[in-house]
Every structure is written in C-alpha cells, then in structure tokens.
Design a protein around this motif. Structure first.
Motif, PDB file in Angstrom:
ATOM      1  N   ARG A 138     -39.313  -8.150 -74.790  1.00  0.00           N
ATOM      2  CA  ARG A 138     -38.320  -8.084 -75.869  1.00  0.00           C
ATOM      3  C   ARG A 138     -38.002  -6.636 -76.231  1.00  0.00           C
ATOM      4  O   ARG A 138     -36.834  -6.289 -76.467  1.00  0.00           O
ATOM      5  CB  ARG A 138     -38.839  -8.832 -77.097  1.00  0.00           C
ATOM      6  N   ALA A 139     -39.006  -5.790 -76.244  1.00  0.00           N
ATOM      7  CA  ALA A 139     -38.790  -4.376 -76.556  1.00  0.00           C
ATOM      8  C   ALA A 139     -37.896  -3.718 -75.508  1.00  0.00           C
ATOM      9  O   ALA A 139     -37.029  -2.891 -75.846  1.00  0.00           O
ATOM     10  CB  ALA A 139     -40.132  -3.645 -76.640  1.00  0.00           C
ATOM     11  N   LEU A 140     -38.091  -4.089 -74.221  1.00  0.00           N
ATOM     12  CA  LEU A 140     -37.255  -3.536 -73.157  1.00  0.00           C
ATOM     13  C   LEU A 140     -35.804  -3.979 -73.320  1.00  0.00           C
ATOM     14  O   LEU A 140     -34.884  -3.173 -73.184  1.00  0.00           O
ATOM     15  CB  LEU A 140     -37.786  -3.972 -71.789  1.00  0.00           C
ATOM     16  N   ARG A 141     -35.595  -5.259 -73.633  1.00  0.00           N
ATOM     17  CA  ARG A 141     -34.221  -5.761 -73.821  1.00  0.00           C
ATOM     18  C   ARG A 141     -33.547  -5.063 -75.003  1.00  0.00           C
ATOM     19  O   ARG A 141     -32.382  -4.671 -74.918  1.00  0.00           O
ATOM     20  CB  ARG A 141     -34.225  -7.267 -74.057  1.00  0.00           C
ATOM     21  N   GLU A 142     -34.299  -4.904 -76.084  1.00  0.00           N
ATOM     22  CA  GLU A 142     -33.733  -4.264 -77.273  1.00  0.00           C
ATOM     23  C   GLU A 142     -33.421  -2.790 -76.994  1.00  0.00           C
ATOM     24  O   GLU A 142     -32.396  -2.267 -77.471  1.00  0.00           O
ATOM     25  CB  GLU A 142     -34.703  -4.397 -78.445  1.00  0.00           C
ATOM     26  N   ARG A 143     -34.282  -2.139 -76.230  1.00  0.00           N
ATOM     27  CA  ARG A 143     -34.021  -0.734 -75.887  1.00  0.00           C
ATOM     28  C   ARG A 143     -32.771  -0.612 -75.034  1.00  0.00           C
ATOM     29  O   ARG A 143     -31.939   0.293 -75.236  1.00  0.00           O
ATOM     30  CB  ARG A 143     -35.225  -0.145 -75.142  1.00  0.00           C
ATOM     31  N   THR A 144     -32.617  -1.521 -74.076  1.00  0.00           N
ATOM     32  CA  THR A 144     -31.430  -1.507 -73.219  1.00  0.00           C
ATOM     33  C   THR A 144     -30.163  -1.721 -74.044  1.00  0.00           C
ATOM     34  O   THR A 144     -29.177  -0.994 -73.895  1.00  0.00           O
ATOM     35  CB  THR A 144     -31.535  -2.597 -72.138  1.00  0.00           C
ATOM     36  N   GLN A 145     -30.191  -2.729 -74.921  1.00  0.00           N
ATOM     37  CA  GLN A 145     -29.037  -2.993 -75.774  1.00  0.00           C
ATOM     38  C   GLN A 145     -28.710  -1.781 -76.644  1.00  0.00           C
ATOM     39  O   GLN A 145     -27.542  -1.428 -76.838  1.00  0.00           O
ATOM     40  CB  GLN A 145     -29.308  -4.219 -76.639  1.00  0.00           C
ATOM     41  N   ARG A 146     -29.738  -1.151 -77.157  1.00  0.00           N
ATOM     42  CA  ARG A 146     -29.548   0.019 -78.023  1.00  0.00           C
ATOM     43  C   ARG A 146     -28.944   1.179 -77.230  1.00  0.00           C
ATOM     44  O   ARG A 146     -28.013   1.854 -77.713  1.00  0.00           O
ATOM     45  CB  ARG A 146     -30.898   0.420 -78.631  1.00  0.00           C
ATOM     46  N   ASN A 147     -29.454   1.430 -76.039  1.00  0.00           N
ATOM     47  CA  ASN A 147     -28.919   2.510 -75.200  1.00  0.00           C
ATOM     48  C   ASN A 147     -27.448   2.291 -74.875  1.00  0.00           C
ATOM     49  O   ASN A 147     -26.631   3.217 -74.943  1.00  0.00           O
ATOM     50  CB  ASN A 147     -29.720   2.610 -73.898  1.00  0.00           C
ATOM     51  N   LEU A 148     -27.095   1.058 -74.511  1.00  0.00           N
ATOM     52  CA  LEU A 148     -25.713   0.750 -74.146  1.00  0.00           C
ATOM     53  C   LEU A 148     -24.802   0.869 -75.366  1.00  0.00           C
ATOM     54  O   LEU A 148     -23.702   1.425 -75.285  1.00  0.00           O
ATOM     55  CB  LEU A 148     -25.624  -0.655 -73.545  1.00  0.00           C
ATOM     56  N   SER A 149     -25.270   0.349 -76.489  1.00  0.00           N
ATOM     57  CA  SER A 149     -24.457   0.389 -77.700  1.00  0.00           C
ATOM     58  C   SER A 149     -24.201   1.821 -78.155  1.00  0.00           C
ATOM     59  O   SER A 149     -23.071   2.187 -78.512  1.00  0.00           O
ATOM     60  CB  SER A 149     -25.154  -0.405 -78.811  1.00  0.00           C
ATOM     61  N   ARG A 150     -25.223   2.652 -78.139  1.00  0.00           N
ATOM     62  CA  ARG A 150     -25.076   4.043 -78.582  1.00  0.00           C
ATOM     63  C   ARG A 150     -24.135   4.822 -77.674  1.00  0.00           C
ATOM     64  O   ARG A 150     -23.470   5.757 -78.118  1.00  0.00           O
ATOM     65  CB  ARG A 150     -26.446   4.716 -78.617  1.00  0.00           C
ATOM     66  N   ALA A 151     -24.092   4.430 -76.401  1.00  0.00           N
ATOM     67  CA  ALA A 151     -23.207   5.105 -75.449  1.00  0.00           C
ATOM     68  C   ALA A 151     -21.792   4.538 -75.481  1.00  0.00           C
ATOM     69  O   ALA A 151     -20.907   5.057 -74.796  1.00  0.00           O
ATOM     70  CB  ALA A 151     -23.778   4.993 -74.034  1.00  0.00           C
ATOM     71  N   GLY A 152     -21.577   3.477 -76.264  1.00  0.00           N
ATOM     72  CA  GLY A 152     -20.256   2.861 -76.326  1.00  0.00           C
ATOM     73  C   GLY A 152     -19.922   2.039 -75.102  1.00  0.00           C
ATOM     74  O   GLY A 152     -18.749   1.895 -74.743  1.00  0.00           O
ATOM     75  N   VAL A 153     -20.956   1.485 -74.470  1.00  0.00           N
ATOM     76  CA  VAL A 153     -20.765   0.696 -73.253  1.00  0.00           C
ATOM     77  C   VAL A 153     -20.804  -0.792 -73.590  1.00  0.00           C
ATOM     78  O   VAL A 153     -21.759  -1.268 -74.213  1.00  0.00           O
ATOM     79  CB  VAL A 153     -21.868   1.021 -72.208  1.00  0.00           C
TER      80      VAL A 153
END
Length: 291
Positions: free
Chosen positions: A250-265
């Motif tokens: 779950r932490a990996l999924r949340e980190r991925t979502q956070r990275n994509l969101s912050r980059a505007g992807v």
C-alpha cells in the motif's frame, strides 16, 4: 523470420484490437488527446453570422468582397510508448503476465493513434533504454512495435524509470504524447518525471497484480524478487507477516500515486487479470470532458 506462434499471437491481437479501436477507442482517443494547436486552413466568402474578427482584410480589399479565415486543429501528433520490460513484468497470478497486458494495451493505443493519423514510437526499458523505435505511422509499423513488445529479450531484469525518462527528454525535440506503461516498482525518478511532464503530454498506465497487494495464507513459501534474484522464505500463515506485506504494498502504491500527481501526470490504474478496457475508456472520457 517471426516464429509461427508469435505471428499467430500478433495476428489475434491485431484483429481484437482493431475491433476495439473501431467500435470503442477511436473517438475516445481523439477526444482525449487534442492536436498541437490551431492553424490557418483557407478563406471563404463571408456569411451572415460570421465573427467579424475572422475577416481576412487583405483578401477582402483585393477582391472587393468580404472573406473570412478558416482555421482547423493541427491533428497529427507524435505518440511514444515508454514500456517497462524489467523482471517484475514476468509475473502473473492469473492468466497473463504483466508484460503481455502491457503489449495488448500498447496495441490498442498504437492502432488508435494511427487511426487518427498520428505517429507512434516505442522505448523498451529495464535499468537502461534497451530499444528505441522512432515514431512512424501506418499499420505495418504498429505491427512491428507489437512484435518488439513480445519478442524483445531484456538484457537486464532491473528497473530505472528515471534513466528511461531522461532518454525520452533527449530523443524527443518537439512536444509529444508520452505514455508510460509500468508497474512503477522503482524510486528516485521524480525529477525526470516532472521534466518530461512539463515538456510533453504525459500519461501513466499503472500495471498492478492483485497478488502484489495481499498474500493468501499458504504457510511457509519462498518468494523470489524477479529483478534481483534474491529469494526469501515467508510465513504466509502469520497474520502479522501478511499485514506487513499489505502495508508495504500500500505504501508503494501511495508513493507512486503521489509522485505522478506532484508531476502533473495523469494515471490509469490497470489490475492485471481484470478488464482493462473499461478503465482506459473511463479515463479517456474523463480527460476529454475536462479538456
């Protein structure tokens, strides 16, 4: 020479994919990915109701009759499929490996692109950019990309998304559509992701497998990391162990979502073994309505 089994698989994918593109995806793709801008097309005689701001005064003065400028969307674009072929792609808890699902999704996106007169390119990456196919249009070209997706043998099992993104930054000179197809089992790619997103229209197809989210209670099992080759004995009968596994996933999924969101992807979540058509169509419709 393409082996008969591979040729038959590619042919089946082409038939199924072209049906989906013609009946479902063609219009969704066209709406989701707008052209680069508006360009002048032609002039025509002024008609009642036309915006006077569109009058071409040079032509009007030369002919003595009022003419207006007609503009149209520049439709042709370049699409690059950035596909993760690291070791974790050779995992499946159901019928197909993640890498097979990636190839099928890329086939849909590729045929959708050429239906709209766009060019399609391909980058296959592990912890290095292993294969680059420059963007072109046409059915034969898309079939070549599908063949490469299935036939290419990775030279490494590792993952380096950041390196692949930097490769794209150097290769693509003009604004393009970059579609990243990966399970995002990596870290440290945030900066190149932001740079790519600023320069290109970037979308992430996030591949996941339900078995990577939670473990069944099966007693003592050996789990092997396909990217490092390391094997570890896990007591799946322990509730504490299963909970710890779920928490890390779950932490990996949340980190991925956070990275994509912050980059505007923008992100499309695909669960392997489940229908991937519906989430893709839903995403494209949402994107088109928000445009």
């Amino acid at each position: 020479m393409i082996p008969k089994e591979l040729f038959a698989k590619i042919r089946r994918i082409e038939i199924r994919t072209k049906g989906l593109v013609n009946n479902v995806f063609g219009g969704e793709y066209n709406s989701a990915f707008k052209g680069r801008g508006i360009s002048f097309s032609e002039v025509r005689p002024y008609q009642v109701g036309d915006d006077i701001r569109s009058i071409d005064w040079n032509v009007t003065a030369r002919t003595g009759d009022a003419y207006v400028k007609i503009f149209e969307e520049e439709r042709e674009q370049t699409v690059v499929l950035l596909v993760d072929i690291s070791g974790s792609g050779d995992f499946a808890s159901r019928h197909k490996f993640k890498r097979e699902i990636a190839a099928e999704i890329c086939a849909i996106l590729g045929f959708s692109a050429i239906k709209n007169n766009d060019k399609v390119g391909l980058v296959l990456f592990s912890d290095e950019a292993e294969l680059f196919v420059p963007p072109k249009s046409g059915r034969r070209h898309v079939l070549r990309l599908i063949r490469d997706l299935f036939a290419h043998e990775p030279s490494s099992a590792g993952t380096d998304i950041g390196h692949a993104l930097e490769f794209v930054l150097h290769m693509l000179r003009r604004r393009s559509i970059v579609l990243i197809v990966s399970d995002f089992f990596d870290e440290g790619y945030e900066r190149p992701l932001r740079l790519v997103s600023r320069k290109h229209d970037t979308v992430a197809i996030h591949l996941q497998d339900a078995r990577e989210h939670a473990l069944p209670a099966m007693g003592l099992v050996d789990l092997t990391d396909p990217e490092t080759g390391r094997t570890r004995a896990i007591d799946t009968g322990s509730r504490r162990v299963r909970r710890a596994f779920e928490a890390r996933a779950r932490a990996l999924r949340e980190r991925t979502q956070r990275n994509l969101s912050r980059a505007g992807v923008d992100r499309v979540s695909v669960i392997c073994g489940e229908d991937y058509i519906e989430p893709l169509v839903r995403f494209f419709r949402h994107r088109a309505s928000a445009a």
